[in-house]
Design a protein around this motif. Structure first.
Motif, PDB file in Angstrom:
ATOM      1  N   PHE A 156       0.827  -1.185   0.004  1.00  0.00           N
ATOM      2  CA  PHE A 156       0.060  -0.171   0.135  1.00  0.00           C
ATOM      3  C   PHE A 156       0.742   1.212   0.155  1.00  0.00           C
ATOM      4  N   SER A 157       1.995   1.078   0.912  1.00  0.00           N
ATOM      5  CA  SER A 157       2.957   2.467   0.778  1.00  0.00           C
ATOM      6  C   SER A 157       3.544   2.590  -0.769  1.00  0.00           C
ATOM      7  N   ASN A 158       3.953   1.365  -1.174  1.00  0.00           N
ATOM      8  CA  ASN A 158       4.407   1.559  -2.513  1.00  0.00           C
ATOM      9  C   ASN A 158       3.554   2.228  -3.581  1.00  0.00           C
ATOM     10  N   LEU A 159       2.201   1.645  -3.435  1.00  0.00           N
ATOM     11  CA  LEU A 159       1.325   2.064  -4.305  1.00  0.00           C
ATOM     12  C   LEU A 159       0.939   3.799  -4.195  1.00  0.00           C
ATOM     13  N   ARG A 160       0.923   4.072  -2.982  1.00  0.00           N
ATOM     14  CA  ARG A 160       0.840   5.628  -2.758  1.00  0.00           C
ATOM     15  C   ARG A 160       1.836   6.408  -3.204  1.00  0.00           C
ATOM     16  N   HIS A 161       3.164   5.796  -3.315  1.00  0.00           N
ATOM     17  CA  HIS A 161       4.029   6.520  -3.980  1.00  0.00           C
ATOM     18  C   HIS A 161       4.391   6.120  -5.298  1.00  0.00           C
ATOM     19  N   GLY A 162       3.443   5.491  -6.153  1.00  0.00           N
ATOM     20  CA  GLY A 162       3.488   4.918  -7.322  1.00  0.00           C
ATOM     21  C   GLY A 162       4.525   4.104  -7.751  1.00  0.00           C
ATOM     22  N   SER A 163       4.880   3.127  -6.854  1.00  0.00           N
ATOM     23  CA  SER A 163       6.146   2.192  -7.162  1.00  0.00           C
ATOM     24  C   SER A 163       5.487   0.784  -6.671  1.00  0.00           C
ATOM     25  N   THR A 164       6.427  -0.066  -6.983  1.00  0.00           N
ATOM     26  CA  THR A 164       6.092  -1.521  -7.019  1.00  0.00           C
ATOM     27  C   THR A 164       7.278  -2.169  -6.063  1.00  0.00           C
ATOM     28  N   SER A 165       7.010  -3.341  -5.546  1.00  0.00           N
ATOM     29  CA  SER A 165       8.344  -4.185  -5.125  1.00  0.00           C
ATOM     30  C   SER A 165       7.783  -5.617  -4.849  1.00  0.00           C
ATOM     31  N   MET A 166       8.909  -6.542  -4.182  1.00  0.00           N
ATOM     32  CA  MET A 166       8.457  -7.840  -4.047  1.00  0.00           C
ATOM     33  C   MET A 166       7.005  -7.879  -3.366  1.00  0.00           C
ATOM     34  N   ASP A 167       7.015  -7.277  -2.295  1.00  0.00           N
ATOM     35  CA  ASP A 167       5.912  -7.251  -1.561  1.00  0.00           C
ATOM     36  C   ASP A 167       4.399  -7.018  -2.195  1.00  0.00           C
ATOM     37  N   THR A 168       4.505  -6.045  -3.352  1.00  0.00           N
ATOM     38  CA  THR A 168       3.416  -5.850  -3.921  1.00  0.00           C
ATOM     39  C   THR A 168       2.829  -7.009  -4.799  1.00  0.00           C
ATOM     40  N   LEU A 169       3.725  -7.954  -5.256  1.00  0.00           N
ATOM     41  CA  LEU A 169       3.489  -9.205  -5.677  1.00  0.00           C
ATOM     42  C   LEU A 169       2.913 -10.038  -4.896  1.00  0.00           C
ATOM     43  N   VAL A 170       3.529 -10.261  -3.467  1.00  0.00           N
ATOM     44  CA  VAL A 170       2.953 -10.992  -2.626  1.00  0.00           C
ATOM     45  C   VAL A 170       1.687 -10.553  -2.210  1.00  0.00           C
ATOM     46  N   SER A 171       1.488  -9.427  -1.704  1.00  0.00           N
ATOM     47  CA  SER A 171       0.380  -9.020  -1.340  1.00  0.00           C
ATOM     48  C   SER A 171      -0.957  -9.332  -2.492  1.00  0.00           C
ATOM     49  N   LEU A 172      -0.551  -8.629  -3.645  1.00  0.00           N
ATOM     50  CA  LEU A 172      -1.482  -8.892  -4.558  1.00  0.00           C
ATOM     51  C   LEU A 172      -2.016 -10.239  -4.850  1.00  0.00           C
ATOM     52  N   GLY A 173      -1.007 -11.148  -4.707  1.00  0.00           N
ATOM     53  CA  GLY A 173      -1.486 -12.735  -4.827  1.00  0.00           C
ATOM     54  C   GLY A 173      -2.469 -13.243  -3.753  1.00  0.00           C
ATOM     55  N   VAL A 174      -1.814 -12.711  -2.364  1.00  0.00           N
ATOM     56  CA  VAL A 174      -2.762 -13.072  -1.643  1.00  0.00           C
ATOM     57  C   VAL A 174      -4.101 -12.527  -1.453  1.00  0.00           C
ATOM     58  N   ILE A 175      -4.156 -10.913  -1.641  1.00  0.00           N
ATOM     59  CA  ILE A 175      -5.467 -10.555  -1.627  1.00  0.00           C
ATOM     60  C   ILE A 175      -6.293 -11.115  -2.868  1.00  0.00           C
ATOM     61  N   SER A 176      -5.777 -11.376  -3.974  1.00  0.00           N
ATOM     62  CA  SER A 176      -6.551 -11.802  -5.183  1.00  0.00           C
ATOM     63  C   SER A 176      -7.092 -13.110  -4.632  1.00  0.00           C
ATOM     64  N   ALA A 177      -6.331 -13.965  -4.137  1.00  0.00           N
ATOM     65  CA  ALA A 177      -6.870 -15.407  -3.685  1.00  0.00           C
ATOM     66  C   ALA A 177      -7.978 -15.323  -2.904  1.00  0.00           C
ATOM     67  N   SER A 178      -7.545 -14.410  -1.835  1.00  0.00           N
ATOM     68  CA  SER A 178      -8.808 -14.390  -0.804  1.00  0.00           C
ATOM     69  C   SER A 178      -9.972 -13.663  -1.173  1.00  0.00           C
ATOM     70  N   ALA A 179      -9.879 -12.711  -1.926  1.00  0.00           N
ATOM     71  CA  ALA A 179     -11.072 -12.188  -2.447  1.00  0.00           C
ATOM     72  C   ALA A 179     -11.890 -12.800  -3.413  1.00  0.00           C
ATOM     73  N   TRP A 180     -11.215 -13.427  -4.204  1.00  0.00           N
ATOM     74  CA  TRP A 180     -12.059 -14.345  -5.166  1.00  0.00           C
ATOM     75  C   TRP A 180     -12.731 -15.496  -4.067  1.00  0.00           C
ATOM     76  N   SER A 181     -11.971 -16.143  -3.337  1.00  0.00           N
ATOM     77  CA  SER A 181     -12.501 -17.182  -2.572  1.00  0.00           C
ATOM     78  C   SER A 181     -13.733 -16.758  -1.633  1.00  0.00           C
ATOM     79  N   LEU A 182     -13.520 -15.628  -1.060  1.00  0.00           N
ATOM     80  CA  LEU A 182     -14.647 -14.860  -0.173  1.00  0.00           C
ATOM     81  C   LEU A 182     -15.775 -14.595  -1.099  1.00  0.00           C
TER      82      LEU A 182
END
Length: 766
Positions: A156-182
């Motif tokens: 979220f901090s990276n997104l606020r500053h317009g950047s990406t990192s490894m945590d962006t990939l991990v967070s996106l993967g976890v949120i996508s899987a969780s949101a789809w399942s719910l």
């Protein structure tokens, strides 16, 4: 034409910052870019050490640098040159490690029953009970929300500053899987809802909660073990820093004792060292005798006896005696502090390879996100449906995390410099390791390098009508202003002979020639013998044939030869072994000395060196080094004195013997602290092992991502397995780097007698 004033070196400052929150090479690139946008600021950031070395103009405030890093989404604090900072940093690391371990433990405890329940519900439908899906949700949510919160927060901090990192990939993967399942559970028919373990067996399953929890658990585990390994890699630097004492007992003019923080010790202060205490600073013993244990710093197992007028080094331990020491170098100027600072700078420095990796990683994450989107759209167009398209897209996001790329080089360098410090090898920069590996010619000084440097007067010859004691007294008086080994030997011989040494005026050091001063109103010059020594020529031939060094004493202006002094300097026991190992490693040894040919050849024969250049002044040494470079050779120069400093700087690689002068130590790229030349071939072996490890790390990191992404896009890699593989890749890179802790183990002083490695012995890459 620009009217701006040129920036001079005095206008430039350097500060080291501790950077918190970096997780991959993309973070490194972002911090460097943000700092680099400030006028005149240049930053080098190291992921493994979590440090940034920043150079900035004198008018820039350090607070502005810290604020810039914080605005980029990372924590930043200034690293001050204070022993207490090391403890604070270690405490922060321990706290962060404990928090990471807690999150990993909670995730693992919840993931195990979650996976078991999901598998049971999938394989045995009759075991399903009402609202069993919500039990899975209850087990998964703490993992994907609380345990994975560091990933989400950074993303979220990276997104606020317009950047990406490894945590962006991990967070996106976890949120996508969780949101789809719910979403599936909330809006679709629960009677046809499958569990995520069907996704393990077939990536088209519609629930991915345990995949999200599993990815979180595996990544946390990988990061925890990676952090532990990185902390292990830095243990040598922490142990060296621990050699610095916190308090010192300062003696007043009336002999009163005051306990003060070591930071308040000043040059010229007299301080007390009791048995068992560490020496607080570099200095000269005023009174007392003791055995000084230098093993923690140099690896030398035998204590050194010291007494009045002997030098002691900060960080060493006195035993069996009480010393009063006059401080000569304190705080950051002590040899120990300079060595630690040099290694820290080396760990922060980057190679051209690492800079390329950082540039690739800075654009790698956006490319991966684009590939994940293409994968999702491709599978949707192929008719796989949202459930079938989501799995390969999540797998692409997770498998491609570039953390292994970011750790490949700095972790190897971190371990290598730490291992070097254990062996008594202090490397000042990454390029020094690269050059050491590439060196094919080693140029060695004689006195203090191949020989012990502890010379003794073997004989004295005087011209007709000259009193031997007066000659010795005048020579010792002139040499009292020099720190060269020959000067020390002459002074010691005069003292042992009971000859009173008068004062010297107008002392002048003559680099490569000797020294001159006025003694009892007479100009006295001590230095190299002239070409024509008259009746004393036979004595010179006799002494030099025996390998002795000869100095001449001239009196008057112009000087007349008053006498000659012969000095012996035995070859170090380790020198022949070291030379043999260098030859076995494919290097060409050359003896380069300012001494006369006969003495030089005597030492060369004892060491097994066939190429000798004698009678070289400082400029001549530089010319010879450059001549070898002109032949296409990569030259390493090994020396210890002021007259070697220019050649050390001119060589591709300067290696200073730790007992040498401060000028030589500053000019060198590598410092050998142990008084044992066997660490010289160990330096070559360590450099070659380090470069081999870096190549292996980069091959694995690039090859892993290159091969895994197409597999994930093809739908052949489950997100859960992708998370495990991604975490494993970083752990393997760090673990492979840790193997360098055993490099050159044959030279480790803690392993007993030094074993000569075989010529065929090679460092095997993982």
């Amino acid at each position: 034409m620009s009217t701006e004033p040129a920036v001079t070196p005095s206008d430039v400052r350097t500060v080291e910052l501790r950077i918190d929150g970096m997780t991959c090479a993309a973070c490194v690139g972002r911090v460097e870019r943000k700092l680099g946008k400030l006028d005149g600021v240049h930053a080098t950031v190291n992921l493994a050490t979590e440090r940034a070395l920043v150079t900035y103009p004198a008018g820039t405030e350090v607070g502005a640098l810290v604020a810039t890093v914080q605005k980029a989404g990372y924590g930043a604090t200034e690293v001050r040159a204070d022993p207490s900072d090391t403890g604070d940093a270690a405490t922060e690391d321990d706290t962060a490690l404990r928090r990471l371990r807690l999150r990993m433990a909670v995730a693992l405890i919840l993931f195990i029953p979650l996976a078991d329940l999901s598998l049971a519900m999938s394989l045995v439908p009759t075991l399903r009970f009402p609202y069993w899906q919500w039990v899975i949700v209850a087990l998964a949510l703490p993992v994907v929300v609380w345990a994975a919160w560091p990933f989400h927060r950074t993303a979220f901090s990276n997104l606020r500053h317009g950047s990406t990192s490894m945590d962006t990939l991990v967070s996106l993967g976890v949120i996508s899987a969780s949101a789809w399942s719910l979403g599936e559970m909330a809006f679709l028919d629960s009677r046809v809802t499958l569990t995520g373990w069907d996704a393990v067996l077939s990536p088209s399953g519609p629930l991915y909660l345990e995949v999200a929890a599993g990815v979180t658990t595996f990544v946390l585990a990988g990061r925890y073990f990676e952090a532990r390994a990185r902390r292990t890699a830095g243990r040598v630097m922490r142990s060296l820093a621990a050699l610095e004492t916190d308090e010192v007992t300062v003696l007043g003019a009336d002999g009163t004792e005051r306990n003060l923080p070591v930071g308040r010790l000043r040059v010229g202060d007299r301080f007390l060292v009791r048995p068992g205490e560490r020496v607080a600073a570099d200095g000269v013993v005023e009174t007392g005798r003791a055995a000084v244990d230098t093993s923690a710093m140099t690896g030398e197992p035998v204590p050194v006896e010291v007494g009045p007028e002997d030098r002691v080094t900060g960080g060493t331990i006195a035993s069996g005696g009480r010393l009063v020491v006059v401080a000569e170098q304190v705080g950051a100027d002590t040899r120990l502090a300079r060595m630690i600072a040099a290694v820290e700078r080396a760990q922060t420095e980057k190679s051209a390879t690492q800079r390329l990796v950082d540039r690739v990683s800075s654009v790698f994450v956006p490319i991966v996100l684009g590939l994940a989107l293409l994968t999702l759209l491709g599978w949707l167009l192929a008719g796989a449906g949202w459930a079938g398209a989501l799995a390969p897209a999540i797998a692409v996001v997770i498998i491609a995390c570039p953390c292994a790329l970011g750790l490949a080089t700095p972790t190897a360098l971190m371990v290598a410099t730490g291992r070097g410090a254990e062996l008594g090898i202090f490397v000042k920069g990454y390029r020094a390791l690269e050059t050491t590996r590439a060196a094919d010619t080693v140029v060695l000084d004689k006195t203090g390098t191949l020989t012990t440097g502890r010379m003794t007067v073997a004989d004295v010859a005087v011209a007709a009508g000259t009193d031997p004691d007066r000659l010795l007294a005048r020579a010792a008086a002139v040499e009292s202003g020099s720190e060269h080994a020959i000067a020390e030997a002459v002074r010691e011989h005069a003292r042992a002979s009971g000859v009173p040494v008068p004062a010297v005026d107008e002392f002048v050091a003559l680099p490569g020639l000797g020294a001159r001063g006025t003694v009892d109103g007479v100009v006295v010059t001590v230095g190299r013998p002239p070409e024509d020594t008259g009746p004393l020529a036979g004595r010179i031939d006799e002494w030099e044939a025996a390998g002795h060094t000869v100095v001449a004493v001239h009196t008057g202006d112009p000087g007349e030869l008053a006498g000659l002094i012969a000095l012996s300097d035995p070859v170090k026991e380790s020198a022949p072994i070291a030379v043999a190992e260098l030859v076995a490693a494919g290097l060409r040894p050359v003896l380069l000395t300012g001494d006369r040919p006969a003495a030089a050849h005597a030492v060369a024969r004892a060491c097994g060196i066939t190429e000798v250049v004698a009678g070289a002044l400082p400029d001549g040494k530089v010319d010879h080094v450059r001549a070898l470079q002109a032949q296409g050779r990569t030259v390493a120069m090994v020396g210890d004195g002021v007259n070697d400093a220019a050649a050390l700087a001119a060589a591709d690689l300067g290696i200073a013997v730790g007992s040498g002068t401060d000028v030589a130590l500053e000019a060198a790229d590598v410092v050998l602290v142990r008084d044992d030349l066997r660490v010289l071939p160990a330096t070559v072996e360590l450099a070659r092992a380090t470069m081999g490890t870096i190549r292996g790390n980069l091959w694995w990191a690039f090859g892993y991502n290159t091969a895994a992404i197409p597999v994930a896009m093809a739908g052949l890699l489950n997100p859960l397995l992708a998370g495990a593989a991604m975490a494993l890749s970083s752990f393997l890179v760090v673990t492979n780097s840790l193997r360098l802790r055993k490099a050159a183990a044959w030279a480790d002083p803690t392993l007993g007698p030094v074993r000569t490695p075989s010529r065929d012995e090679e460092y095997v890459e993982a």
